[in-house]
Design a protein around this motif. Structure first.
Motif, PDB file in Angstrom:
ATOM      1  N   ALA A 224      18.652   9.806   2.853  1.00  0.00           N
ATOM      2  CA  ALA A 224      19.418  10.655   1.930  1.00  0.00           C
ATOM      3  C   ALA A 224      18.781  12.032   1.810  1.00  0.00           C
ATOM      4  N   VAL A 225      17.451  12.071   1.720  1.00  0.00           N
ATOM      5  CA  VAL A 225      16.741  13.343   1.607  1.00  0.00           C
ATOM      6  C   VAL A 225      16.875  14.152   2.895  1.00  0.00           C
TER       7      VAL A 225
ATOM      8  N   TYR B 104      21.323  15.543  -8.407  1.00  0.00           N
ATOM      9  CA  TYR B 104      20.656  14.962  -7.241  1.00  0.00           C
ATOM     10  C   TYR B 104      20.342  13.484  -7.482  1.00  0.00           C
ATOM     11  N   GLU B 105      20.048  13.145  -8.717  1.00  0.00           N
ATOM     12  CA  GLU B 105      19.847  11.733  -9.066  1.00  0.00           C
ATOM     13  C   GLU B 105      21.127  10.950  -8.827  1.00  0.00           C
TER      14      GLU B 105
ATOM     15  N   VAL C 191      11.551   6.355  -8.968  1.00  0.00           N
ATOM     16  CA  VAL C 191      11.339   7.283  -7.862  1.00  0.00           C
ATOM     17  C   VAL C 191      10.131   8.152  -8.206  1.00  0.00           C
TER      18      VAL C 191
ATOM     19  N   TYR D  43      23.400  11.758  -6.676  1.00  0.00           N
ATOM     20  CA  TYR D  43      23.535  11.692  -5.216  1.00  0.00           C
ATOM     21  C   TYR D  43      22.730  10.526  -4.654  1.00  0.00           C
ATOM     22  N   LEU D  44      21.505  10.358  -5.128  1.00  0.00           N
ATOM     23  CA  LEU D  44      20.684   9.240  -4.668  1.00  0.00           C
ATOM     24  C   LEU D  44      21.314   7.906  -5.047  1.00  0.00           C
ATOM     25  N   GLU D  45      21.852   7.829  -6.273  1.00  0.00           N
ATOM     26  CA  GLU D  45      22.503   6.587  -6.696  1.00  0.00           C
ATOM     27  C   GLU D  45      23.679   6.257  -5.787  1.00  0.00           C
TER      28      GLU D  45
ATOM     29  N   LYS E 241      24.088   7.078  -2.676  1.00  0.00           N
ATOM     30  CA  LYS E 241      23.576   6.638  -1.378  1.00  0.00           C
ATOM     31  C   LYS E 241      23.053   5.202  -1.451  1.00  0.00           C
TER      32      LYS E 241
ATOM     33  N   VAL F  17      16.480   6.096   0.835  1.00  0.00           N
ATOM     34  CA  VAL F  17      16.129   7.335   0.135  1.00  0.00           C
ATOM     35  C   VAL F  17      15.687   8.408   1.130  1.00  0.00           C
TER      36      VAL F  17
END
Length: 440
Positions: A367-368, A410-411, A398, A413-415, A417, A364
């Motif tokens: 990713a950020v 963005y959620e 999160v 995108y995190l998934e 990654k 995470v």
């Protein structure tokens, strides 16, 4: 554990879909004040006083090519009797007891199933007196409700949960992989069960809808124990039942709830239709590990691009399940059949995969760093840390400065990654956003 099923039954235009939406707390069914308008979802989950159950709106079941209203009502009542643990029998206070109501009552009364009599459109005190004539139907005290205003729905739910059966957990051990086969009629579910088992365990016919019941079949392969839950077809033969494809949702839902892995069968010869997407959507919403099985692949004329083209079609039609592997096979000839169970075992393992908190946070954080959250009205989302809180499906929480700032893109995108780092092939991932102070 499978949820008990509550079916809403009644003649057209008594407000079944409106009450369905009230019970599940969402507007999933299309509602309009004329008969036959329900064309969409017929299944949802409801919870009342700590009890969770499934709700079926039989208004969503249609009879193709036959406008005989009474025949349609009778069939819907019969379907509800077969599949439901509790039946909500809805009538209309404005119309009073009709001949159609009496027909349905006779069917339900003979079934022996618990029946809750709900009289809709009791919108004022004057209408409250109109419910007394419904005692003649023989189901005890009728409950006056108003779908439009919501009055009486709490009393209806109290009566429903009081009648629900106490369901116990499945008798299978934790290491047993429970596999449900779902799909529209005539995609070859029973044939695939027989092919996997190597013997004729269930009824198979070229006529859609010949399996007489859902069947659990335990077996073992390469040291792994499985249970196949076959949901194929319909209990009764005949044109009316064969044409009612939405009926398959009822039986599929019970199997999905009990399964670890769901096989979404597609007829390779006929291709993908809208009903396939509806059925697959239930597996996704239930959070189950899934894979697509394209059956009857031996019947397809192929060149070196055919399989890739079909895969592309599946990805285009099922955008919500891009994580699900695709297996092409023929249950009839057993072509490529040996590829199926290893994929089933793999996605079952992915479904129970648990990631250590420090590894998850490393992903995470990276990713950020690569793509910081965008600002919203001058405020920026700040991610403090993430942790996995559950499996089946893998569920992440999160912790952030303000959950309102977490945009769905963005959620996603995190998934992506997280999937890139840990795979999670074949299983949905649930991500919940919480304010950091919510941790306690």
């Amino acid at each position: 554990m499978a949820r008990p099923v509550v079916a809403i039954v009644g003649r057209p235009n008594v407000g079944k879909s409106t009450i369905f939406n009230r019970l599940i707390g969402d507007r999933l069914a299309i509602v309009e004040d004329k008969p036959g308008i329900t064309r969409d979802r017929i299944y949802g989950n409801a919870e009342w006083n700590g009890k969770v159950f499934s709700v079926i709106d039989t208004g969503g079941i249609e009879i193709d090519g036959d406008d005989m209203i009474l025949k349609s009502i009778r069939m819907q009542a019969e379907l509800a009797i077969e599949e439901a643990d509790v039946i909500v029998f809805m009538c209309d206070a404005k119309s009073g007891v009709t001949h159609s109501d009496e027909e349905v009552a006779q069917i339900l009364f003979r079934s022996g199933k618990p029946v809750i009599l709900a009289i809709n459109k009791v919108d004022n005190m004057k209408r409250a007196d109109d419910i007394y004539e419904f005692y003649s139907l023989g189901f005890g005290d009728p409950i006056g409700i108003s779908g439009s205003h919501g009055t009486g729905v709490g009393d209806l739910l109290d009566a429903v949960v009081e009648s629900l059966p106490e369901l116990t957990d499945d008798e299978y051990d934790e290491d047993v992989i429970r596999v449900a086969l779902i799909g529209r009629p005539n995609v070859g579910k029973s044939s695939l069960v027989n092919a996997i088992l190597g013997e004729e365990r269930v009824i198979v016919s070229d006529v859609a809808g010949t399996t007489r019941d859902a069947i659990d079949t335990p077996f073992e392969k390469d040291g792994q124990r499985y249970v196949l839950i076959d949901t194929a077809g319909m209990r009764k033969r005949g044109k009316v039942y064969e044409n009612t494809e939405k009926y398959s949702v009822m039986r599929a839902m019970r199997a999905i709830e009990r399964a670890d892995v769901v096989l979404v069968l597609i007829n390779g010869e006929e291709g993908i239709i809208e009903q396939d997407k509806h059925i697959a959507g239930y597996a996704y919403e239930a959070g189950k590990a899934s894979l697509f099985v394209v059956n009857k692949w031996d019947m397809v004329e192929k060149d070196d691009k055919t399989m890739q083209q079909f895969q592309n079609k599946i990805r285009d039609h099922f955008l919500f399940m891009t994580y699900a592997p695709i297996v092409f096979l023929s249950a009839l000839t057993k072509q490529r059949l040996q590829k199926l169970l290893p994929v089933v075992k793999h996605v079952a393992e992915q479904h129970t995969l648990r990631i250590q908190t420090h590894l998850l946070n490393d992903v995470v954080s990276d990713a950020v760093a690569i793509n910081p959250p965008p600002t919203d009205k001058g405020r920026r989302l700040r991610i403090n840390y993430a942790t996995q809180v559950a499996v089946k499906p893998p569920t992440m929480v999160v912790f952030v400065n303000d959950p309102e700032l977490m945009h769905f893109s963005y959620e996603r995108y995190l998934e992506n990654k997280i999937r890139a780092a840990f795979n999670f092939e074949g299983t949905p991932i649930r991500i919940f956003t919480r304010r950091k102070s919510d941790e306690s």
